[in-house]
Motif scaffolding. Structure first.
Motif, PDB file in Angstrom:
ATOM      1  N   SER A   1       0.615  -1.092  -0.112  1.00 33.06           N
ATOM      2  CA  SER A   1      -0.522  -0.027  -0.120  1.00 33.06           C
ATOM      3  C   SER A   1       0.504   1.806  -0.387  1.00 33.06           C
ATOM      4  O   SER A   1       1.643   0.963   0.368  1.00 33.06           O
ATOM      5  CB  SER A   1      -1.282   0.120   1.165  1.00 33.06           C
ATOM      6  N   PRO A   2       0.212   2.247  -0.360  1.00 30.75           N
ATOM      7  CA  PRO A   2       0.967   3.557  -0.520  1.00 30.75           C
ATOM      8  C   PRO A   2       1.964   3.992   1.226  1.00 30.75           C
ATOM      9  O   PRO A   2       3.213   4.505   1.064  1.00 30.75           O
ATOM     10  CB  PRO A   2      -0.030   4.795  -0.922  1.00 30.75           C
ATOM     11  N   ASP A   3       1.471   4.258   2.406  1.00 33.50           N
ATOM     12  CA  ASP A   3       1.753   4.018   2.956  1.00 33.50           C
ATOM     13  C   ASP A   3       3.661   3.521   3.040  1.00 33.50           C
ATOM     14  O   ASP A   3       4.148   3.851   4.223  1.00 33.50           O
ATOM     15  CB  ASP A   3       1.274   3.356   4.207  1.00 33.50           C
ATOM     16  N   LYS A   4       4.102   2.195   2.962  1.00 36.41           N
ATOM     17  CA  LYS A   4       4.733   1.585   2.627  1.00 36.41           C
ATOM     18  C   LYS A   4       6.062   2.498   1.593  1.00 36.41           C
ATOM     19  O   LYS A   4       6.822   1.900   1.725  1.00 36.41           O
ATOM     20  CB  LYS A   4       4.780  -0.130   1.868  1.00 36.41           C
ATOM     21  N   ALA A   5       5.471   3.753   1.650  1.00 41.43           N
ATOM     22  CA  ALA A   5       6.437   4.416   0.802  1.00 41.43           C
ATOM     23  C   ALA A   5       7.360   5.426   1.476  1.00 41.43           C
ATOM     24  O   ALA A   5       7.909   6.349   0.948  1.00 41.43           O
ATOM     25  CB  ALA A   5       6.253   4.737  -0.468  1.00 41.43           C
ATOM     26  N   CYS A   6       6.886   5.689   2.686  1.00 39.24           N
ATOM     27  CA  CYS A   6       6.980   5.836   3.965  1.00 39.24           C
ATOM     28  C   CYS A   6       7.542   5.606   5.373  1.00 39.24           C
ATOM     29  O   CYS A   6       7.275   6.489   6.224  1.00 39.24           O
ATOM     30  CB  CYS A   6       5.972   7.344   3.631  1.00 39.24           C
ATOM     31  N   ASP A   7       7.747   4.357   5.487  1.00 42.20           N
ATOM     32  CA  ASP A   7       7.589   3.688   6.351  1.00 42.20           C
ATOM     33  C   ASP A   7       9.295   3.126   6.798  1.00 42.20           C
ATOM     34  O   ASP A   7       9.307   2.923   7.794  1.00 42.20           O
ATOM     35  CB  ASP A   7       7.125   2.567   6.510  1.00 42.20           C
TER      36      ASP A   7
ATOM     37  N   LYS B   1      12.661  -2.567   2.412  1.00 45.35           N
ATOM     38  CA  LYS B   1      12.208  -3.408   2.181  1.00 45.35           C
ATOM     39  C   LYS B   1      11.039  -4.556   2.022  1.00 45.35           C
ATOM     40  O   LYS B   1      10.499  -5.079   1.252  1.00 45.35           O
ATOM     41  CB  LYS B   1      12.443  -4.856   3.642  1.00 45.35           C
ATOM     42  N   THR B   2      10.495  -3.080   2.297  1.00 47.99           N
ATOM     43  CA  THR B   2       8.666  -2.813   1.744  1.00 47.99           C
ATOM     44  C   THR B   2       8.732  -2.291   0.489  1.00 47.99           C
ATOM     45  O   THR B   2       9.457  -1.146   0.130  1.00 47.99           O
ATOM     46  CB  THR B   2       8.313  -1.987   3.224  1.00 47.99           C
ATOM     47  N   LYS B   3       7.454  -2.078  -0.107  1.00 46.83           N
ATOM     48  CA  LYS B   3       7.071  -1.292  -1.213  1.00 46.83           C
ATOM     49  C   LYS B   3       5.872  -0.882  -1.734  1.00 46.83           C
ATOM     50  O   LYS B   3       4.652  -1.449  -0.692  1.00 46.83           O
ATOM     51  CB  LYS B   3       7.696  -1.918  -2.354  1.00 46.83           C
ATOM     52  N   TYR B   4       5.578   0.203  -2.576  1.00 47.10           N
ATOM     53  CA  TYR B   4       4.692   0.223  -3.077  1.00 47.10           C
ATOM     54  C   TYR B   4       4.319   0.340  -4.206  1.00 47.10           C
ATOM     55  O   TYR B   4       4.827   0.606  -5.481  1.00 47.10           O
ATOM     56  CB  TYR B   4       4.134   1.579  -2.525  1.00 47.10           C
ATOM     57  N   VAL B   5       3.355  -0.793  -4.647  1.00 47.43           N
ATOM     58  CA  VAL B   5       3.042  -0.966  -6.102  1.00 47.43           C
ATOM     59  C   VAL B   5       1.681  -0.404  -6.199  1.00 47.43           C
ATOM     60  O   VAL B   5       0.439  -0.725  -6.035  1.00 47.43           O
ATOM     61  CB  VAL B   5       3.237  -3.169  -6.416  1.00 47.43           C
ATOM     62  N   SER B   6       1.449   0.421  -7.959  1.00 47.97           N
ATOM     63  CA  SER B   6       0.450   0.370  -8.531  1.00 47.97           C
ATOM     64  C   SER B   6       0.115   0.034  -9.836  1.00 47.97           C
ATOM     65  O   SER B   6       0.954   0.679 -10.308  1.00 47.97           O
ATOM     66  CB  SER B   6       0.581   2.526  -8.091  1.00 47.97           C
ATOM     67  N   PHE B   7      -1.581  -0.021 -10.119  1.00 44.09           N
ATOM     68  CA  PHE B   7      -0.947   0.028 -11.646  1.00 44.09           C
ATOM     69  C   PHE B   7      -1.677   1.083 -12.452  1.00 44.09           C
ATOM     70  O   PHE B   7      -1.822   0.707 -13.677  1.00 44.09           O
ATOM     71  CB  PHE B   7      -2.467  -1.605 -11.642  1.00 44.09           C
ATOM     72  N   GLY B   8      -2.509   2.004 -11.781  1.00 43.13           N
ATOM     73  CA  GLY B   8      -2.300   2.892 -12.917  1.00 43.13           C
ATOM     74  C   GLY B   8      -3.756   2.872 -13.522  1.00 43.13           C
ATOM     75  O   GLY B   8      -5.135   1.784 -13.020  1.00 43.13           O
TER      76      GLY B   8
ATOM     77  N   SER C   1       5.720  -1.781 -18.295  1.00 47.59           N
ATOM     78  CA  SER C   1       5.672  -3.010 -18.033  1.00 47.59           C
ATOM     79  C   SER C   1       4.549  -2.899 -17.261  1.00 47.59           C
ATOM     80  O   SER C   1       3.108  -2.235 -17.600  1.00 47.59           O
ATOM     81  CB  SER C   1       6.566  -2.829 -16.136  1.00 47.59           C
ATOM     82  N   ASP C   2       3.242  -3.567 -16.452  1.00 48.88           N
ATOM     83  CA  ASP C   2       2.145  -3.879 -15.222  1.00 48.88           C
ATOM     84  C   ASP C   2       2.127  -2.904 -14.601  1.00 48.88           C
ATOM     85  O   ASP C   2       0.709  -2.398 -14.193  1.00 48.88           O
ATOM     86  CB  ASP C   2       2.113  -5.035 -15.052  1.00 48.88           C
ATOM     87  N   CYS C   3       2.983  -2.211 -13.832  1.00 46.27           N
ATOM     88  CA  CYS C   3       2.946  -1.446 -12.929  1.00 46.27           C
ATOM     89  C   CYS C   3       4.376   0.050 -12.842  1.00 46.27           C
ATOM     90  O   CYS C   3       5.256  -0.179 -12.938  1.00 46.27           O
ATOM     91  CB  CYS C   3       2.077  -2.466 -11.526  1.00 46.27           C
ATOM     92  N   VAL C   4       4.232   0.322 -11.203  1.00 39.83           N
ATOM     93  CA  VAL C   4       4.979   1.353 -10.718  1.00 39.83           C
ATOM     94  C   VAL C   4       5.277   0.724  -8.991  1.00 39.83           C
ATOM     95  O   VAL C   4       4.067   0.233  -8.993  1.00 39.83           O
ATOM     96  CB  VAL C   4       5.035   2.548 -10.579  1.00 39.83           C
ATOM     97  N   GLN C   5       6.464   0.861  -8.843  1.00 38.32           N
ATOM     98  CA  GLN C   5       6.532   0.399  -7.820  1.00 38.32           C
ATOM     99  C   GLN C   5       8.249   1.238  -7.619  1.00 38.32           C
ATOM    100  O   GLN C   5       9.187   1.286  -7.971  1.00 38.32           O
ATOM    101  CB  GLN C   5       7.171  -1.608  -7.671  1.00 38.32           C
ATOM    102  N   TYR C   6       8.149   1.318  -5.707  1.00 36.25           N
ATOM    103  CA  TYR C   6       9.371   1.733  -5.103  1.00 36.25           C
ATOM    104  C   TYR C   6       9.010   1.412  -3.776  1.00 36.25           C
ATOM    105  O   TYR C   6       8.054   1.398  -3.294  1.00 36.25           O
ATOM    106  CB  TYR C   6       9.551   3.513  -5.560  1.00 36.25           C
ATOM    107  N   SER C   7      10.327   1.651  -2.830  1.00 36.77           N
ATOM    108  CA  SER C   7       9.826   0.747  -1.852  1.00 36.77           C
ATOM    109  C   SER C   7      10.336   2.412  -0.366  1.00 36.77           C
ATOM    110  O   SER C   7       9.403   2.125   0.549  1.00 36.77           O
ATOM    111  CB  SER C   7      11.651   0.503  -1.913  1.00 36.77           C
TER     112      SER C   7
END
Length: 316
Positions: free
Chosen positions: A176-182, A186-193, A303-309
């Motif tokens: 979820s989005p909060d994983k990009a601010c924790d 080792k955690t991440k935010y993945v969004s398909f748009g 790709s099918d999404c965007v991700q970042y930790s």
């Protein structure tokens, strides 16, 4: 006349007397003559032999003595030449030794001239400075309410809320989005748009992001840093934007509430490692805001999404 007759008679007597000599006397005289001639012949042979021996000795002496002298001269010249060559070799060896010593000294001097120590010290100082600045100016993202996921959102436009799932406008529930601010790489935010999971269109995951309000209130932000997630590099964001606002929670969905602060590279163009951060991207800003909105506008590859930790904010 009588005298003449007497003389003639005497001559006849003499002749007769000579003719009447014994034959033995004649033989004896002949033998003596033969013996004398034989002795003479022997003496002559002896003298001839002696003469031949003397001539041979003279010839041998004439050949051997010059030969011995020439050999002695040659041996002497050879010994002299050998000595000369030995001396020449010794001299050459000494010269080479001197040359080698000179080259070694030159190399040592060159090594001492290289300023390796100076370079190392400069790098150490620079590294220390960056580390100190990072620790000092990194803003700990403590959110007042929650981190809101959004999709189909552009700079200055209204925000569209994103929800958990694997369809259009969704993000994975555990990513979820909060994983990009924790603060955890080792955690991440993945969004398909605008795509579903498994899609492969050019726009998948683009114009997605999140917004939040800081617990600390007004904060000056003029730097941003993005960190990669654990898998597939093609999902890494390449172009990102950051906006600031001083509006309250209800108005943060409106595009007019946001002011653009940064719209450029993410700093991950040359980053291939996973779960690492790029360099901080700095921008000019002198206004403090209490809320910030982050969006992704381009990714590394299709790709099918965007991700970042992580998305980290700095105040330099």
């Amino acid at each position: 006349m009588n005298k003449i007759t007497v003389v003639k008679e005497n001559l006849h007597q003499i002749h007769d007397s000579n003719s009447t000599k014994p034959k033995s006397i004649i033989k004896t005289t002949t033998e003596e003559q033969n013996t004398s001639s034989c002795c003479r012949n022997r003496k002559r042979k002896f003298f001839f032999v002696i003469l031949i021996v003397i001539v041979v000795l003279a010839i041998i002496t004439g050949i051997l003595i010059p030969t011995v002298i020439i050999r002695q001269d040659k041996s002497q010249s050879i010994s002299i030449t050998t000595t000369t060559r030995t001396i020449a070799k010794t001299t050459t060896t000494r010269t080479i030794a001197k040359t080698t010593t000179t080259r070694t000294i030159a190399k040592t001097t060159t090594t001492r001239t290289i300023t390796k120590t100076t370079t190392t010290r400069t790098i150490t100082k620079t590294t220390t400075k960056v580390t100190t600045t990072t620790e000092k100016d990194l803003i700990k993202l403590v959110v007042k309410n929650k981190v809101n996921g959004i999709f189909n959102t552009t700079i200055g436009g209204n925000s569209m809320k994103s929800t958990p799932g694997k369809d259009i406008g969704n993000y994975i529930d555990k990513e979820s989005p909060d994983k990009a601010c924790d603060g955890n790489l080792k955690t991440k935010y993945v969004s398909f748009g605008g795509c579903r999971e498994g899609g492969n269109q050019k726009y998948c995951g683009l114009n997605t992001g999140f917004y939040f309000e800081l617990e600390r209130g007004l904060t000056l932000i003029n730097g941003i840093r993005i960190c990669t997630a654990n898998d597939r590099r093609e999902r890494d964001p390449m172009i990102v934007s950051l906006e600031g606002s001083n509006q309250s929670e209800a108005n943060l969905t409106l595009g007019i509430s946001w002011t653009l602060l940064y719209n450029d590279t993410s700093g991950l163009e040359n980053i291939t490692a996973r779960n690492v951060c790029g360099l901080p991207q700095l921008f000019n800003n002198t206004i403090e805001y209490k809320s910030y909105r982050f969006l992704v506008h381009a990714r590394q590859n299709q790709s099918d999404c965007v991700q970042y930790s992580e998305v980290q904010l700095y105040s330099f």
